[in-house]
Every structure is written in structure tokens, then in C-alpha cells.
Design a protein around this motif. Sequence first.
Motif, PDB file in Angstrom:
ATOM      1  N   GLU A 142     -12.345  16.503  10.606  1.00  0.00           N
ATOM      2  CA  GLU A 142     -11.724  17.155   9.441  1.00  0.00           C
ATOM      3  C   GLU A 142     -11.894  16.290   8.200  1.00  0.00           C
ATOM      4  O   GLU A 142     -12.233  16.761   7.127  1.00  0.00           O
ATOM      5  N   ARG A 143     -11.708  14.995   8.363  1.00  0.00           N
ATOM      6  CA  ARG A 143     -11.808  14.075   7.217  1.00  0.00           C
ATOM      7  C   ARG A 143     -13.249  13.819   6.817  1.00  0.00           C
ATOM      8  O   ARG A 143     -13.577  13.678   5.661  1.00  0.00           O
ATOM      9  N   GLN A 144     -14.119  13.792   7.836  1.00  0.00           N
ATOM     10  CA  GLN A 144     -15.549  13.587   7.568  1.00  0.00           C
ATOM     11  C   GLN A 144     -16.132  14.782   6.816  1.00  0.00           C
ATOM     12  O   GLN A 144     -16.949  14.637   5.914  1.00  0.00           O
ATOM     13  N   GLY A 167       0.735   4.559  12.268  1.00  0.00           N
ATOM     14  CA  GLY A 167       0.418   4.852  13.666  1.00  0.00           C
ATOM     15  C   GLY A 167      -0.504   3.824  14.285  1.00  0.00           C
ATOM     16  O   GLY A 167      -0.967   2.896  13.616  1.00  0.00           O
ATOM     17  N   ALA A 168      -0.767   4.042  15.563  1.00  0.00           N
ATOM     18  CA  ALA A 168      -1.764   3.199  16.241  1.00  0.00           C
ATOM     19  C   ALA A 168      -3.100   3.445  15.553  1.00  0.00           C
ATOM     20  O   ALA A 168      -3.282   4.457  14.878  1.00  0.00           O
ATOM     21  N   ASP A 169      -4.022   2.524  15.739  1.00  0.00           N
ATOM     22  CA  ASP A 169      -5.357   2.700  15.150  1.00  0.00           C
ATOM     23  C   ASP A 169      -6.155   3.619  16.074  1.00  0.00           C
ATOM     24  O   ASP A 169      -6.619   3.208  17.138  1.00  0.00           O
ATOM     25  N   GLY A 213       0.822  -1.211   0.000  1.00  0.00           N
ATOM     26  CA  GLY A 213       0.000   0.000   0.000  1.00  0.00           C
ATOM     27  C   GLY A 213       0.853   1.258   0.000  1.00  0.00           C
ATOM     28  O   GLY A 213       2.038   1.229  -0.290  1.00  0.00           O
ATOM     29  N   ARG A 214       0.197   2.365   0.357  1.00  0.00           N
ATOM     30  CA  ARG A 214       0.848   3.653   0.135  1.00  0.00           C
ATOM     31  C   ARG A 214       1.837   4.070   1.226  1.00  0.00           C
ATOM     32  O   ARG A 214       2.574   5.035   1.067  1.00  0.00           O
ATOM     33  N   THR A 215       1.836   3.344   2.332  1.00  0.00           N
ATOM     34  CA  THR A 215       2.730   3.819   3.401  1.00  0.00           C
ATOM     35  C   THR A 215       3.096   2.709   4.381  1.00  0.00           C
ATOM     36  O   THR A 215       2.306   1.773   4.583  1.00  0.00           O
ATOM     37  N   ALA A 224     -15.022  16.576   4.580  1.00  0.00           N
ATOM     38  CA  ALA A 224     -14.741  16.597   3.136  1.00  0.00           C
ATOM     39  C   ALA A 224     -15.713  15.698   2.376  1.00  0.00           C
ATOM     40  O   ALA A 224     -15.759  15.717   1.147  1.00  0.00           O
ATOM     41  N   LYS A 225     -16.522  14.920   3.109  1.00  0.00           N
ATOM     42  CA  LYS A 225     -17.453  13.983   2.460  1.00  0.00           C
ATOM     43  C   LYS A 225     -18.845  14.602   2.398  1.00  0.00           C
ATOM     44  O   LYS A 225     -19.370  15.055   3.411  1.00  0.00           O
ATOM     45  N   ILE A 226     -19.418  14.634   1.197  1.00  0.00           N
ATOM     46  CA  ILE A 226     -20.755  15.214   1.009  1.00  0.00           C
ATOM     47  C   ILE A 226     -21.767  14.082   1.021  1.00  0.00           C
ATOM     48  O   ILE A 226     -21.695  13.168   0.199  1.00  0.00           O
ATOM     49  N   PRO A 240       3.662  12.309  15.526  1.00  0.00           N
ATOM     50  CA  PRO A 240       2.677  13.402  15.565  1.00  0.00           C
ATOM     51  C   PRO A 240       1.664  13.283  16.704  1.00  0.00           C
ATOM     52  O   PRO A 240       0.671  14.000  16.710  1.00  0.00           O
ATOM     53  N   GLU A 241       1.899  12.381  17.650  1.00  0.00           N
ATOM     54  CA  GLU A 241       0.914  12.151  18.710  1.00  0.00           C
ATOM     55  C   GLU A 241       0.472  13.433  19.403  1.00  0.00           C
ATOM     56  O   GLU A 241      -0.663  13.572  19.813  1.00  0.00           O
ATOM     57  N   VAL A 242       1.378  14.390  19.521  1.00  0.00           N
ATOM     58  CA  VAL A 242       1.036  15.633  20.241  1.00  0.00           C
ATOM     59  C   VAL A 242      -0.141  16.323  19.566  1.00  0.00           C
ATOM     60  O   VAL A 242      -0.930  17.006  20.209  1.00  0.00           O
ATOM     61  N   PHE A 286       6.360   4.479  13.532  1.00  0.00           N
ATOM     62  CA  PHE A 286       7.784   4.788  13.628  1.00  0.00           C
ATOM     63  C   PHE A 286       8.371   4.140  14.879  1.00  0.00           C
ATOM     64  O   PHE A 286       9.531   3.733  14.908  1.00  0.00           O
ATOM     65  N   GLU A 287       7.542   3.975  15.906  1.00  0.00           N
ATOM     66  CA  GLU A 287       8.024   3.312  17.124  1.00  0.00           C
ATOM     67  C   GLU A 287       8.306   1.838  16.865  1.00  0.00           C
ATOM     68  O   GLU A 287       9.226   1.263  17.439  1.00  0.00           O
ATOM     69  N   VAL A 288       7.544   1.214  15.966  1.00  0.00           N
ATOM     70  CA  VAL A 288       7.866  -0.163  15.546  1.00  0.00           C
ATOM     71  C   VAL A 288       9.241  -0.162  14.893  1.00  0.00           C
ATOM     72  O   VAL A 288      10.113  -0.966  15.228  1.00  0.00           O
TER      73      VAL A 288
END
Length: 703
Positions: free
Chosen positions: A276-278, A61-63, A55-57, A280-282, A123-125, A103-105
Motif C-alpha cells: 500500500e505504501r509502495q 510498534g515492532a519493526d 519525532g512525530r510519534t 504511492a511511490k512513482i 492494530p496487530e490483527v 503501546f505494550e512498552v
Amino acid sequence: MSEVVSYQLQGNVGVITVNSPPVNALSQAVRKGILDGVKAAQADDSEAIVIRCDGRTFIAGADITEFGKPPLDPWLPEVLTAIENSRKPVIAAIHGTALGGGFEVALACHYRCAVASAMVGLPEVKLGLLPGAGGTQRVPRVAGVKAALDMITGGNPIAAAKAKDMGLIDEIVEGDDLAAGAVSYARDLVASGAPLKRIRDISIKKETIEPGFFDNARKQLAKRARGQIAQDRIVSCIEAAVNLPMDQGLARERELFQELVKSPESAAMRHIFFAERQAAKIKDLPKDTPIRDIKSVAIIGGGTMGGGIAMCFANVGVPVTLLEVNDEALQRGMGIIRKNYSITVQKGKMSEEQMEKRIGLIQGSTDYVEIADVDLVIEAVFENLELKKEIFARLDGVCKQGAILATNTSYQDVDAIAAATGRPQDVLGLHFFSPANVMKLLEVVRGEKTADDVLATSMAIGKKIGKVCALSRVCYGFIGNRMLGGYGREAQMLLLDGCTPEQVDSTLEEFGMAMGPLAMGDLAGLDVGYKARQARTDLPDDPKLYRMGTLLVEMGRHGQKTGSGFYKYDPETRQRQSDPEVDALIKEEAAKLGVEQRDISKEEILARCFYPLINEGAKILEEGIAQRPSDIDVVYVFGYAFPVAKGGPMFYADQVGLKNVYDKICEFRDRYGADYWQPAPLLEKLANEGKTFAQWDQERGDG
Ligand code: T1G
């Protein structure tokens, strides 16, 4: 293994592959799959182990969806311990963005390789958290305490090359076949007898830390925290990395992580992450709605807004034509753009070459014929409906079929503007926030006849230029500015009731607002609001309404631009100073208006300023102007600097409790009149049912 993690022996290298779209987040299945893979590799003929992702990355991060729910075995620290204690070298193969627990893994592995385009970060902060799986203990050991503090309290990703310089990555894999490159790198390590390099074996020399370093760091971070507490706990974790053995440092990190994950601040910040992600969805737009190709853009009007909008597109490589009425105005507009870029260059955030490249993408013109073939036009002239209608009629006659015609209006009727053309289906509002090249929010305003693909294209191009998009239907002020009315009104009413400007502003700034409403008015210019009010016919005939703002404008005190407004401003530092003349004036006006002044609590200041936002937000939801309560939160956090650690006005209302909000509004109605304090029916309904806005939204579905 599992459907999301596979294990395969490739010669003498065991390869663990994670394949869990969209971002290979560390769900329980992924954690278990990796653990099973590491265990399997201990017992087979492999001489090294690679952990990679399809996949792309690499793991991002954690889920985050698992937070707030009962933890599921195996915990991430257990997986990392197995990796670190492996008898064979474990190599992380990084592409995309290895973030947070991902990244911790990688840090628990003995070696890390990456493609040059990869980024790594903690980016956890930004979620009100801290790296809870060893990041705060391992990064300082490899990259040093100062670099670790900057990286973890900032939360921004780091490019692979820089990470290698910091010692966070061991090898940059050439070419684009990372899977093969990582296996080859693993074989080289085996062939060279490379040791099991465990970061935990590095100790930090205390004497290298200057006295007071951590206390100073806390003081600096507190200045910009705005209600956030994670930064302070990160400092404590890194301090533990210096003073404690690894396992005790990990225990301290886990303890502080648990505190943060349960904190209201983190709940609010995680809410905004998904909101923020939601946004963007119409809801009623089919997922496969086609998107028009935007290869070139024209901006009508080269003022502050037009120039800033032009920069948004040039910044992502889209050629722009900036159209003005004459050459003088055009040169002024181009000058604004060059000045804005120069400031960025002076700050060291852009090279001269990059600046010239971007400016080169912006061509000026005074002739409509030159924009006949652009794919998107954004009108950004001043707020006069008749002028806008004239411009759109002209665009209708000039622009190619299929061009999207957008207006940047803050509150004019988008349907009236669309009706000035023969193609209302191609017209909508794209409401940028000033400064347009900086503010993240973009209100996408859907006209009655706006076509689906125009909306889908606008959401996509908004994301491409780095904006956070929220959909609004047409009403006066759309979502943000419509809600703002009560906020600004009450800030001034509180002055007549007994507050000083500083009391109002500092109370809201203590809550976490970037700037109080009165100081914000001085910044924007009190005459702007004054003029907008003159044009309105719907305001109650109440001498107290905006009394002080009106008086100050009539005295020539327009705010920062005239050196004084609600405050005086130091001509050098532009720092605000309370002005005894204004304080006296307020008392005088209150007496004239027969208002008995009194001491006012911080709680009342917050309620009187924020509850109108919430009440208007409830009306906006009932009218279908906004799709979701969380969309309103996105508007306020990204467009009006509402503190992300409070989650936005509607999330905040749910935390306060809608019954409490409703009761307080009723109290204010009885005290200050129904003209300003009429509870929204939806708020009353939910208060009586004991529900939250979130529950109401969930019950009606996001279909
Ligand atoms: N968990 C769950 N879902 C996630 C997710 C995550 N970590 N990251 C992204 N998604 C979903 C997202 O909601 C969206 O869903 C889809 O993936 C695409 O995301 C123990 C505790 C990786 C840079 O903070 O920064 O590890 O809308 O639209 O623009 O110390 O996603 O499609 O249904 O953003 O290409 C730390 C968060 C977690 C990284 C990709 N990690 N993610 O950006 O796609 S805490 C993060 C991002 C942690 C450990 C701690 C970005 C991205 P949907 P997207 P993108």
C-alpha cells in the motif's frame, strides 16, 4: 547507549529518549537501547524513569521489516520484563500513535501519560497477528475483558481521553511540551510516594465473565473473518488472561503469536501493508517533485459518483463546487449527498453538526464561470467519450492556468480527453470506485503528457482524502477493470459447464471474496455490463460468451434493482435466493449450445476465475501499465475486496506457484480455446525459470 536511544539524568528523573525515524519502530537497536537505559537507571541517583520519543510519534510498534527473519536479542518481552521489574517507577510519555509493541512498552511501565492528541492501539490483527508482548494479558486486566476484546480484535486506535477513561492512560499532560510535562509528572509521583503500579498484579475475577462469552465471541468474529485466523487466537489469549496466572498467560500469548507470525495469512497481510505504501511511490518521479496547493475543487456531474467524490473532499475540509447542467439535476445531486451523510449520522458515526458543516462546504452551481479559480476539477459524467471531450474543451477555456483537470472515467482513453485541451500536461485520470465516499482505492491514471507535479499532487491529495493510490498507464479498463474481464467471463462460462450461480459465488466467498461475481453482477446491474459489451468490437464471436448474462437482461432480469437476476431477491431483506427457473434456463441454454454439463470442483472454479486475473496482470506488467506486481495486489484488495489474507492476485499466484498457474492455463487453453486462455509471455518465462513475480520485480529494481 546507541544512535537511536539516549539516556540522560534530569535532576532526579532518568529520561530514555528514542529517536529512530520514521516511527520509532522497535528495531533491535531500539530494544537494546531501552534495555540499556533501564539498567543504567537502576544504578544511578534517579528516583523515576521516563521513556519518551523524539519525532512525530511514540513507538508505533515492532519493526515489521524484522518479521520472518531470525529474531535478534534482546527480545521485546525481555525489555518489558526489565521495565516492569524496575525498582523505580517507569513512566511512558505518549504522543502521536503508540501502537502495537509501542503501546505494550507503555503498558509494561508503571504509569502512562500522554498529550490529548495522542492515540493508542493494538492494530496487530490488521497484520494477521496478535499483540505478542503482553497486550492481550495487560489490557483485559486494566480495561476489562469486553473492552479488551473489542480493542484488540478491531485493531483501531483509541484517543487519549477515552484511553484514560478505560484506565489505559493515567494522566493527560496539558500544553505541548510533553517532555517537560512527563518529567514533572514523574516527580509528582515520587513526591507522593506513588507505588510501583504493575498491571500484572491485577487479577480478573472469573465470575464476572458471563457463561459462553468467549464461544459467542468466536462465533461472531468468524462471520467477518474472511479467511483470517488472528481474531480466533486473540480470543484464546484473552481467555488465558482470565484463567491463567500472568506468566502462563504470557506464555500462551507467545505460543499463539509464533503460530500467527509464521502463517500465510499474516505474510499476505504484511505484504499488503508495505505494498500500500509502495504503490504511492512513482518510480521515475524525483522525490522532490513539487506539489501544487489544492485549496478548492470542482466536480462536474452530481450523480452517484460525483456526489461521492465531492464528499471525499468535504470530509477533509476542502471546499467543493458541484457543477450540474441544470438546477433540477443539481438539487438531485445535492440530495444524494445529504442522504449519504444522513445514513452516517443515523449509524451514530457523525453528528448532525458535523454533517451540516461538511454539506456547507459543498456549493452547487450550473455555471462554469464559477469554477474558473478552482485548483482541481474532477469530471464525473457518464461514460461517453465525446461528452467528456466537450467538457474538457470547455474547462480548458474557463479554468485558471495551473488547475489540474482530472477525469473519473472507468476506461475511456485519457490521452484522447487530454488532447481536447491545450494543456494535456495538466490532465490525468482519477478513477474512484463506487461508492466513492467509501471505497479506498484510487487509480491515478497517467497520460502520455501528464506532468510530474500533477502526478505527485494527485498522489498527495489522494492520501489526504484517505484513499489508497495506485498508478496506472492508459489502457482499456486501466488495471482493475481490465483484469476483471476474464473473472466475470469465466464465472458465467462455468454456469454453462455445469455450475449453479450459488456454487460459483459460494466457492469464491469461501476463498474470502466479499461477494461472488454473479451476485456482484446482480448488485451492479446486469444491464451495465450488457450495455458495455454492446459498445465493444473486440470480443470474440462466441455464442457462449456472457450467454446467461445477456439472456437474463433480455428477460428483464437486471439484478437486485428488478428483484431478480442470477438470483431472486427477498424484497425486504434483499437476501439472494437460488432460482430454480434460472437453473433450468442454464441447462436449457447449455443443451442448445451443445455444452455437455458436468460436476465441477471448487479447485476448478477458483482457477477458472482467478487465473485470468493473474494472466492479465502479467500482461499489464509487461506493458508497463502497472509499476509493480504489488501495485496490482493493492488495486484488487482495496478496489475489489480481494481478501487481504490472500495478499492480492499476484501475491496469491506466487504462493500457488507460477508453474502451477501456467500449466493450468495451458490445460484450459487446450480445452476452452486460445481466445480466452493464451498464457502471458511473462508468466510463461517466470514459470519456466521457477521464479515468482516478486523475484522478477526485485531483480528489475524499483528505481
Ligand atoms: N515497522 C516498520 N516500518 C514501519 C512501521 C513498522 N511498525 N510502521 C510504519 N512503518 C514505515 C512505513 O512502511 C513507511 O515507510 C513509514 O514508516 C511511514 O509510515 C510485538 C508484533 C504509525 C500510523 O501495525 O499504522 O508491534 O514508505 O506511511 O501515514 O505486539 O505507519 O516511508 O519507507 O504509514 O504517518 C504494530 C503500523 C506492528 C503500526 C503512521 N504496529 N504503522 O502512519 O506513515 S506489529 C503497526 C502504521 C507489533 C507487537 C506486534 C502507520 C502509522 P516508507 P506511513 P503515516
